[in-house]
Structures are given as C-alpha cells and as structure tokens.
Design a protein around this motif. Structure first.
Motif, PDB file in Angstrom:
ATOM      1  N   TYR A 110       0.839  -1.197   0.000  1.00  0.00           N
ATOM      2  CA  TYR A 110       0.000   0.000   0.000  1.00  0.00           C
ATOM      3  C   TYR A 110       0.872   1.245   0.000  1.00  0.00           C
ATOM      4  O   TYR A 110       0.604   2.215  -0.712  1.00  0.00           O
ATOM      5  N   GLU A 111       1.964   1.187   0.794  1.00  0.00           N
ATOM      6  CA  GLU A 111       2.851   2.343   0.875  1.00  0.00           C
ATOM      7  C   GLU A 111       3.515   2.623  -0.470  1.00  0.00           C
ATOM      8  O   GLU A 111       3.695   3.774  -0.868  1.00  0.00           O
TER       9      GLU A 111
ATOM     10  N   LYS B 104       0.906   4.192  -2.897  1.00  0.00           N
ATOM     11  CA  LYS B 104       0.642   5.580  -2.529  1.00  0.00           C
ATOM     12  C   LYS B 104       1.804   6.485  -2.946  1.00  0.00           C
ATOM     13  O   LYS B 104       1.594   7.617  -3.398  1.00  0.00           O
TER      14      LYS B 104
ATOM     15  N   GLN C 253       1.547   7.138  -6.615  1.00  0.00           N
ATOM     16  CA  GLN C 253       0.488   8.108  -6.887  1.00  0.00           C
ATOM     17  C   GLN C 253       0.940   9.522  -6.522  1.00  0.00           C
ATOM     18  O   GLN C 253       0.631  10.489  -7.244  1.00  0.00           O
ATOM     19  N   ASN C 254       1.677   9.649  -5.427  1.00  0.00           N
ATOM     20  CA  ASN C 254       2.222  10.960  -5.069  1.00  0.00           C
ATOM     21  C   ASN C 254       3.168  11.461  -6.152  1.00  0.00           C
ATOM     22  O   ASN C 254       3.156  12.642  -6.512  1.00  0.00           O
TER      23      ASN C 254
ATOM     24  N   ASN D 113      -6.728   0.548   3.813  1.00  0.00           N
ATOM     25  CA  ASN D 113      -5.522   0.519   2.993  1.00  0.00           C
ATOM     26  C   ASN D 113      -5.595  -0.599   1.964  1.00  0.00           C
ATOM     27  O   ASN D 113      -4.920  -1.618   2.073  1.00  0.00           O
TER      28      ASN D 113
END
Length: 739
Positions: free
Chosen positions: A377-378, A381, A384-385, A416
């Motif tokens: 998940y990290e 993300k 996406q950032n 998440n």
C-alpha cells in the motif's frame, strides 16, 4: 501472498528550451488554441502491422506532426498541416534538424522501488559487457556504491569471492546492524575465483552458508544476499538465529495460513497442520528432522510457493543437517527479514530517488514505465504521489500482485486497499494507472528455479535442480486469478521454464472459457524464456499460436532480451546447447504473428530500450569474465529486424498493457508522447547493428511537453538538451516560409 503487503518494504530495500511546470501542464489541457509543429527530420509512426515486409508511415522532412495541447492533431505534408491551424492560435515550432521522431519507448516490465531501494546496500552485481558498462556507469550506475578490491575501486564485480569480500568490507551499515546485506550476486555468471569454472558454482548453490561463513566477519553476523534474479537469496546460519527461526513452535491454524497466503489449504494440508501442532522448527538435526522442519516452516511462516534448502553440515558427521542458506522465491525471504522492516527507508522516503530513476529512464527514451508487480500500500501511494509531481518524467502503469490487498465492491475505501485506476483517471491524467494483475508461476532460469518439463543439465551449474521450481499448479493459478478475469483486469504471468509457460497458457485458456469478457483483454507471458525440450526446442510458439487462434486471441509474450546478451553462454551450461540457442525465440514468434515485446526487468538488467533493440537484432552474448568486443551470436536465425525490434518497444508493449489506443504510435488522437533520436535507427548505412546502443537520445515529450532532464550524478542540476530547442509563438507563415 499477503506477505507482499510488508515484504516490498524490505525486498524493495534490496531488491522544453520548453520545460513545463505543473501549472503549465494543466493549462495545456485547457487551452484549446495551443499548437506544436514538429518537422525537419524523419518521422517513424510505428503504425504498421506485424508482418509488413515494407514498413510504411515513415515520413521525411517535408512532413509534419501537429500537436494540439497534449494530443496528436494531424500528420501530413507540412503545408497542409500548417494551413489547418486556426488563425490567431499560439504556435510553437520544433525543427528536428535531421533527427528522428518516434513514439516514446514503453518499458513493459520493470521494478522501480526494488531498484532504488537495493542501491542502499552493498552492490554485488556482475559487470556488464564493456561496451555497455561504460554507458551504465554514467547513468543508473551512479546510484550504486562502488566496491574496493585489493585497494582498487571497482564499479562492478566478476568473481563471487570478490563479492563476498566486498560485502564484508561495506555490508554492515548502521541502519541495519548487525546484518550484512548485499544486492545482485549472480553465481550463474560470476565464477567463484580465477581458478574455477562456472560448473563448480554448483557447490556454492548447494550450500551457500558454508562459503559465506568462510569470510570474516560474515560468520558471526547475520547475512542476507539477494541474487540478481530476485528469485533466490543466500544467508548464513546466523541469519536464521537472529530472525528467531530456530526453535519456533509450530502453532499456525488452517485459517491463519489462508489469511497469510490467500490460499485455502487442501485437506492434506489441513491434516498436516493439525497433526504437527506444538512441534519445533529446528535449524539443525537429522535429515528426516530437517525435511520436517522445511515443511513446518513453509506453513508457519506462509511461503507455500518458496523453499528453504537443507544440506549436510559436514560429510560423515553422523547425519547432521542444517538449512543450507539457499532460499527460493521472495515469500521465503520475509521470515528472515522481518526484523528489518523498521530499519530501512520507506517508499515515501524513496520518492525523490524513484523520480530520479524515472528521469534517467526518460533520458533513454522511455515515456511509459510499467511496474511489474507490487501491492505494498505504501509503495502504491508513493507512486500516486509521484504522479502528481511537476517533475514526473514518465507515465507509471502498475500491475498489482494477485495476492495484494485489493479493494472489493463492499470494501470501506478508507481502508488501505488498492483500487483499479483507469488510464483516464481525472486525478492522475494518465501519469499513474493500474488495471492489470501479476502472478509468478515459477522462478528464474539462471537461478536454476525455472519450471521445466526436461530437467536442467546434469553436468552443469544446476545439476541438482532437476526440473526447477513451480510456484503453483495450473489449477491453483486458475483459482488465484479467476476473480480478476471476471472483473476485467488484464493479466500477466511470469513464466520462465517451458512447463511453467505451458501451465500459464492453459490457465489463460481456462480463464477465457470461464469468463467470456476476458478474451478481449491482454494475456501476457512474462519472460517466456525456455521454449521447449532438447528434442523440440521451439514448441511454445506453436502453443501460443494455437491459443491465439482459439480462446485467447490476445495472448502474447514479453522477453527479457538480456537473457540472450548476459546469460546466453551460461544457459548453455545450465540447459545444454539445443535449448539455450532457442531461448527467447523472437523470430519464430514474429513469423507466427505473436506480438512480442522486450523489457529490462530492472534491476535484473538496465533499462535501455536501444540496447534491447540491438540485442534482439544481433543476439550477441558474452562468456564471463571475458566482456570485451561485441560478443558472439547466439542463434542469429532468431533475430528480429530493426522495424520489428522497434515495434517491440513501442506499440506492442502498449497493446500488452491495454493502452494502445492512447500511446505506442504516432497517430491522430493519441497522446503526444515522443522520443527524439539523433540518428535514425532504421538506417543501417548510418548505424551498424552493433552500434545501435550508441544512438543519442536527444529529448522526450510527455503530453506534448518536453521533459525536463536532470544530471544522473546530480538530481538537482538540469541537463541541457541542445538538440531540442523550440521557437515559440512563431505563426503559421513563419513555418510555411521555412519549409
């Protein structure tokens, strides 16, 4: 397996003059009167079908490409193109000055976070052939630490013995102490030392802990070394002790096993779990005890697709056996590395470096980068950032791993979990998307863990590997992937050995029969390396062709062409001459209408699409440690033509990721993603086959905007692109008069 939710945090730790700002990019989407005219060179659109003998749509200096905002508006004679622009429009002009314009290159399978995070640790990767190594050192190579051997600094290594000594010198870093961690060791290419040959590395693979522990201080401190394939790891006995493996009480329940792995245990497995409650996992004992501990560990720690190998501690030592230190498959790594999760950089801390790697990839002509499988998940993300960054240099398309934490229709979206992100998602505007699924069906050919119908050579490096390693049966793969086929995800399956490839093809066929909607989506065989047996070495292309004419019309293959260049000679040792010469049978596939692509699998090999093109055309390979010159051909009959090789890094990978309507060729209505090359890769008179890797990439465009590049050795310093200068607000008459 759900271990992937945590594992990438550790494995990934190993394992234009117009420069648009973020606001500029947004304005370009909304300003309906902004145009860019490109002409003055060769334009290769890549619109042709696979079997075209005479490529069309290659245009000369009197033709122009017209970009309106972020899309291609027209391709045609310059006069006609310029006259089509509405009066009063803002027009920018880019003169190619004899250079070549192509659709941006697409990397169909690589691993971004693992590449970046692996650079934190001791770099044990073997040298590339000299002609490539010198280029690599000025690009991606700047990310990795150099080693010092015998008082001399070396950017790469040739021998296992040197690699172990280099690890001892720099491997124990304060943030992961007391562990020594190395990245990229490759016994399939690196002889142990100057006095041995490759076959003798079979002894290293049979008992790596023994060799690791001969080097001080690697005997008394825990050691973890990731093989360059990413499918093997090498550890010492202290690693098992430090990770708390030895003496662990077997107390897993069937439900806990299913929660960990995403796989429902069979009746036999439930019986095994129930009958062995309370036993201890041993790190040393009789052979019978250690075989039992092997099986107990697979259930207790949740790695049914992996293995911990065992070895006799000392010959004749009263039947005393230990874990050998050879770990098969990523799932088997995690139990030893779980103590490091809080000590390594998180994906969010790696974002700047990941953006920089993508920027270096852009400098090789890449405009779309595909993450070949990740479900942390990290990590997602962070991707996406990055897509929201004004300096995002490429598109980032992601495959989720089948066992990742994907959102279901009834999932609380605040949890998440991962959602499907269409290419047209309004938030990311095509710079991040995720609509595909990845599963690994076997291991690595060079790592002796590809799943083969005919065993590895019994006189080579992989003599004890027999038929390699299958992660799942065909029925298990169908069960694991069925829900994704039903829900319209496209699917890629990693398959190196011919048995794994055949099982994967049968899986795709079953999915297409069960879910009729799935037939129209891409089904891709990743690597597809060993394509038959010694008696029938190119059987797999026949199976692909049959299924393309049947239930799986969009079945295709994607090859790690570096297998030919860097491992071709090693495969002769592992597989025998007949199978080795037919690895990656690209010409055979092309003649059968199979739309193949070429990839890096970075960090397994470096990401340079022009290298892929050269390697697919020449099929040159090198015998380590002799890396000078241009190598020797490995079955030239399987070579691609120049145009075919270009298709394999442009339109074909776009098709395999279901975005060929957006990118991959220069056609009206598609996004304006381009690469500008200083020389024409189709011109054999100007560029020899063995010199294609030297063609300079002048610049790339993303959404019609020139990408800002930064120096490889200084990510804060802009890299000039003197061969890609623009004239702004020039007016239609100005362009017409020039042409």
């Amino acid at each position: 397996m759900n271990y992937t939710l945590k594992l990438p945090l550790v494995m990934a730790a190993l394992m234009l003059s117009a420069c648009s700002s973020y606001n500029d990019r947004q304005t370009a989407h909304n300003d309906t009167q902004k145009y860019l005219v490109i002409n003055g060179g060769t334009i290769i659109t890549m619109q042709d079908g696979m079997l075209s003998k005479n490529p069309k749509h290659i245009y000369g200096k009197d033709y122009s490409v017209l970009v309106k905002n972020n899309k291609i508006e027209a391709i045609g004679k310059t006069t006609e193109v310029v006259n089509s622009i509405p009066q009063g429009s803002q027009i920018d002009y880019f003169n190619l000055n004899g250079q070549t314009l192509l659709p941006g290159f697409i990397e169909p399978h690589a691993h971004l976070q693992i590449t970046v995070a692996g650079a934190q640790f001791a770099d044990l990767m073997p040298c590339l052939p000299d002609k490539y190594q010198s280029i690599y050192e000025k690009g991606y190579g700047v990310l990795f630490k150099e080693n010092e051997i015998d008082g001399k600094t070396k950017p790469c290594l040739l021998y296992l013995e040197d690699a172990l000594n280099a690890l001892a010198d720099q491997g124990n870093q304060s943030n992961v102490a007391p562990w020594y961690i190395g990245n990229g060791l490759d016994p399939s290419r690196m002889q142990f030392n100057t006095d041995t040959d490759l076959t003798e590395n079979a002894e290293f693979l049979a008992y790596p802990a023994k060799y690791i522990e001969q080097v001080k201080p690697l005997k008394t401190n825990p050691v973890f070394i990731l093989d360059q394939s990413g499918h093997l790891a090498y550890v010492n006995q202290q690693a098992f002790k430090t990770a708390g493996i030895c003496g662990t009480k077997f107390d897993i329940t069937p439900q806990q096993f299913e929660n960990k792995t995403g796989m429902q245990p069979s009746k036999e497995q439930v019986d095994f779990i129930t009958q062995n409650q309370g036993k201890q996992i041993l790190c040393g004992g009789t052979k019978v005890e250690m075989v039992e501990s092997q099986n107990l560990a697979k259930f207790q720690f949740g790695f049914p697709d992996g293995d911990w190998q065992i070895a006799e501690y000392e010959e004749g030592n009263n039947d005393y056996w230990v874990f050998s230190g050879l770990l098969n498959e990523e799932s088997a790594f995690y139990p030893l590395l779980n103590t490091l999760i809080d000590k390594i950089k998180t994906p969010s801390e790696q974002e700047s470096d990941m953006l920089h790697v993508l920027n270096i990839a852009s400098q090789q002509g890449v405009t779309t980068f595909t993450e070949g499988g990740g479900s942390s998940y990290e990590m997602i993300k962070s991707y996406q950032n990055m897509a929201m960054s004004p300096d995002m240099p490429t598109r980032l398309r992601t495959l989720y791993t089948w066992d990742g934490n994907l959102c279901s229709p009834d999932t609380d979206m605040n949890k998440n979990c991962h959602q499907k992100v269409p290419f047209d998602n309004a938030q990311y505007k095509g710079l991040f998307s995720a609509e595909g699924i990845k599963l690994w069906s076997d291991g690595s050919t060079q790592g002796c863990s590809a799943s083969l119908s005919e065993s590895y050579s019994d006189t080579g490096l992989c003599e004890t590997a027999k038929n390699g390693h299958a992660n799942y049966t065909k029925d298990q793969m169908v069960k694991n992937l069925s829900k994704f086929a039903k829900d319209n995800w496209y699917i890629h399956i990693h398959a190196n050995g011919n048995q794994a490839i055949q099982n994967s093809i049968e899986t795709f066929n079953t999915l297409a029969v069960k879910h009729n909607n799935y037939k129209q989506l891409p089904s891709v065989l990743i690597h597809s390396t060993v394509n038959g047996t010694s008696d029938s070495p190119v059987h797999i292309p026949d199976l692909i062709e049959q299924n393309r004419n049947g239930n799986v019309p969009n079945l295709s293959s994607s090859h790690l062409i570096g297998h030919v260049a860097y491992w071709g000679d090693s495969f002769k040792n592992e597989l025998g001459d007949k199978r080795a010469k037919h690895i990656n049978p690209t010409h055979t596939e092309w003649e059968k209408g199979i739309p193949l692509s070429l990839h890096s699998d970075m960090s397994i090999t470096p990401l340079y699409p022009l290298w892929f093109m050269e390697q697919a055309i020449t099929r040159r390979t090198w015998k380590y440690p002799h890396l000078n010159g241009n190598g020797i051909p490995l079955n030239k009959s399987e070579s691609l033509s120049r145009y075919q090789a270009l298709m394999a890094v442009t339109i074909n990978p776009a098709m395999q990721h279901n975005i060929a309507d957006k990118v991959g060729s220069i056609e009206v209505g598609k996004l304006a993603d381009f690469v500008v090359l200083a020389e024409n890769p189709m011109d054999a008179n100007a560029v020899k086959n063995t010199d294609i890797h030297n063609i300079q990439v002048s610049c790339t465009f993303l959404n019609g905007k020139k990408v800002k590049w930064y120096k490889a050795d200084n990510k804060d310093e802009v890299l000039n692109t003197p061969n890609c200068t623009f004239e702004t607000n020039v007016g239609a008459k100005y362009i017409a008069n020039l042409n």
